[in-house]
Each structure stands twice: as structure tokens, then as C-alpha cells.
Write an enzyme that holds these catalytic residues in place. Structure first.
Site, PDB file in Angstrom:
ATOM      1  N   CYS A   1       0.245   3.529   3.055  1.00 28.76           N
ATOM      2  CA  CYS A   1       0.802   2.938   4.274  1.00 28.76           C
ATOM      3  C   CYS A   1       2.313   3.193   4.349  1.00 28.76           C
ATOM      4  O   CYS A   1       2.856   3.448   5.441  1.00 28.76           O
ATOM      5  CB  CYS A   1       0.517   1.439   4.307  1.00 28.76           C
ATOM      6  SG  CYS A   1      -1.251   1.012   4.299  1.00 28.76           S
TER       7      CYS A   1
ATOM      8  N   CYS B   1       0.842  -1.203   0.000  1.00 30.20           N
ATOM      9  CA  CYS B   1       0.000   0.000   0.000  1.00 30.20           C
ATOM     10  C   CYS B   1       0.878   1.255   0.000  1.00 30.20           C
ATOM     11  O   CYS B   1       1.664   1.464   0.940  1.00 30.20           O
ATOM     12  CB  CYS B   1      -0.910  -0.020   1.220  1.00 30.20           C
ATOM     13  SG  CYS B   1      -1.889   1.484   1.430  1.00 30.20           S
TER      14      CYS B   1
END
Length: 334
Positions: free
Chosen positions: A67, A64
Site C-alpha cells: 500500500c 502494508c
């Protein structure tokens, strides 16, 4: 001697440095798993640690991009939040898929605040100052906690987490099958249709084996009664006996039906004879009534001829005869 002493001293110093490095590495590793350290990594085995105390939890995935951008800020926040008695942790959804289902994570990264078993989703800014202000000023009190049917520690969410884990397992199994298929084609030169046929045959045999195992298990748990256990010959004999009994019952029913028909015919014949007798009697009565009427009619004619008697006796005899005629007339209606 001096050279040997220097060598021993150098080796001792080297050993001390290596030991210190190993100790520092082990301490660093323990801080990532021990509560009260810089950052705690939770998984499916120790996630219930968050049910006690105050926590800030991040759900992330290695692939991600958001993230990855949040990772440095989250590390700094973990070091600062330790001073205000708040534990900071992260959960990798790729290695703990059941937790993503338990918390119903639909976007990454997702941040939760947990306080003594009450769960609230953080939707504020993702910088260090905003996160620290959120826990210091207890702004989580302004957020409604998750409802009872969404709480991660309930039974139905546990069932949902099981299905998430099962889905992850099936995906992993599918990946293994793809790798095995590619290996068959690359190393053994098996065509594509051959590998699919091999998988189809294996699936059929595995399904048959599982079905047989299930039948044996059910038979073992719920054994049939002795009266239900019959051989093929016994079942055939019972079937033939049942057919014979059915045939005899039909024959008996036909005999009873014939007897009932005969009795009905006899009763009809008797009724018909009785009706005929009644008709004959009525005809006879009808035949007698005209003759009687004729006689009655003839008698008055005879009476009309007066006898040469004095005193008017003929006038007295006429009413008596007419009364007799009138008494006989109702028989005509009979």
C-alpha cells in the site's frame, strides 16, 4: 514617524501572508474530503457516496508495504482521473473495519470500481497508465459485477460488517486490558496471578449483573400471570394437597380392584357350581341309560319265549318291542 509606518506595513504584510497560508491549508484539507478534489477519504459514515457516479476505491492499511508503494501512484491517478469524471477514493481498513467486512477484503491493497451501484474488483496492473486506460476505455464493462449475495449494500453484508466491527472493538478492548494489566504490575507491584484473579472476579460480577439485568428485562416485558405468582408456603400447601389427593385416589383404586376381585371370585364359584350340577345331571342320565338298556335287553329275552298262542301273535309282538328299544337307545348318547 517613518519607522512606525514601516512597522505597521510590515505587520500588515505578515498578517496577509499568514491568512493566505491558513486559507491554502484549509483548501488542501477540504480537497481530501470534498468530491471533485484530488483524493477522497471514505469511512463508515460517508461510504454510501460511492453508490452514485463512477468511482475507483482503494482499500489500504498504514502498515502494508504494498500500500505504501502504491500511494504515490494512486495520488497521481486521482488528479488525472478527475478530468474524465471519475472520483478516486481510499479507505483505511484499520479505522473502518466494517467496510473491509462489507466488501469482503482479504488482501491489501484491494481496488474496486463502482459505477451506479455496481461493484467490480480491479485485478489489472497498478501503474498510472493502466489505471487511466481502464477508466477511459471503459474496460470495466468486460468484468462481471459482484453477484447479489456479495454486493456490499445488501442486508447480509451489513450484518457481516457489524461482526467485523465487533471483532475490531474486542481487539481494542483486549489491548486496553493488556495496558491496564501492565500498569497494575508496574505501578502497584501486583503479581501476575493477582491481576488475573482480579480480572476473573470482575468478569464474574459483571456476568452476574448482566444476567440479573436480563432477567428483570424479560420479567418486565413478559410479566407472569397472577395465578403463577405463589409464595413458598402456598406452593408447599399445594404440594401436600396434591400428595393427599394422589393417596386417596390410590386407595379408591385399591378398593375398586378388591370389589372386582370379589365379584370375579363369586362368578367363578357360581360357574363352578353350575358345572358341578351339570356333571351330576349327566352322571344321573348316564346311570339311567344302562339300567334302561338292561331292561330293554331283558325284555326281548322275555319276548323270545313264545306263548302257546295260535296264529303267530308272538311274531307280531316282537317288532313292536324292538322298535321301543331302538327308540330309547339314543338317550345313551345324551
Amino acid at each position: 514617524m517613518i519607522g512606525k509606518t514601516h512597522r505597521v506595513a510590515a505587520s500588515c504584510v505578515l498578517l496577509v501572508l499568514l491568512a493566505a497560508a491558513a486559507a491554502a491549508q484549509s483548501a488542501t484539507a477540504q480537497t481530501g474530503l470534498r468530491p471533485g478534489g484530488k483524493l477522497i477519504e471514505l469511512d463508515e459514515d460517508n461510504w454510501n457516496l460511492m453508490l452514485q457516479g463512477e468511482w475507483m476505491i482503494e482499500f489500504f492499511a498504514p502498515w502494508c508495504p504494498a500500500c505504501k508503494n502504491l500511494a504515490p501512484t494512486w495520488d497521481r491517478f486521482a488528479r488525472v482521473a478527475h478530468d474524465v469524471q471519475v472520483q478516486v477514493a481510499k479507505i483505511d481498513v484499520t479505522t473502518s473495519p466494517s467496510l473491509s467486512g462489507r466488501f469482503f477484503v482479504t488482501a491489501l491493497p484491494t481496488i474496486y470500481h463502482v459505477k451506479d451501484g455496481e461493484f467490480r474488483q480491479y485485478r489489472g496492473a497498478r501503474d498510472g497508465d493502466a489505471l487511466l486506460h481502464f477508466v477511459k476505455k471503459a474496460q470495466w464493462k468486460n468484468i462481471e459485477p459482484l453477484s447479489a449475495w456479495k454486493k456490499p449494500d445488501t442486508i447480509h453484508m451489513s450484518i457481516l460488517s457489524f461482526f467485523f466491527k465487533l471483532s475490531h472493538t474486542l481487539k481494542h478492548t483486549q489491548k486496553l486490558f493488556k495496558d491496564f494489566n501492565g500498569r497494575l504490575q508496574a505501578e502497584y507491584g501486583l503479581p501476575t496471578w493477582g491481576s488475573y484473579a482480579l480480572f476473573a472476579i470482575a468478569t464474574i460480577f459483571v456476568g452476574a449483573a448482566l444476567g440479573l439485568l436480563l432477567v428483570c428485562l424479560v420479567d418486565f416485558v413478559y410479566p407472569p400471570k397472577k395465578s403463577q405468582r405463589q409464595s413458598f408456603s402456598e406452593s408447599q400447601e399445594n404440594l401436600v394437597g396434591g400428595v393427599e389427593d394422589l393417596a386417596t385416589e390410590e386407595i379408591e383404586d385399591d378398593g375398586e380392584a378388591d370389589e372386582n376381585d370379589d365379584e370375579q371370585q363369586n362368578s367363578d364359584a357360581e360357574e363352578q357350581e353350575e358345572d358341578e350340577d351339570e356333571d351330576e345331571e349327566s352322571e344321573e342320565q348316564a346311570g339311567d341309560s344302562p339300567s334302561q338298556e338292561k331292561e330293554a335287553d331283558s325284555e326281548p329275552e322275555k319276548v323270545e319265549k313264545p306263548d302257546p298262542k295260535p296264529g303267530g301273535d308272538s311274531a307280531l309282538e316282537k317288532p313292536e318291542k324292538t322298535e321301543q328299544v331302538r327308540k330309547r337307545k339314543p338317550r345313551k348318547g345324551d
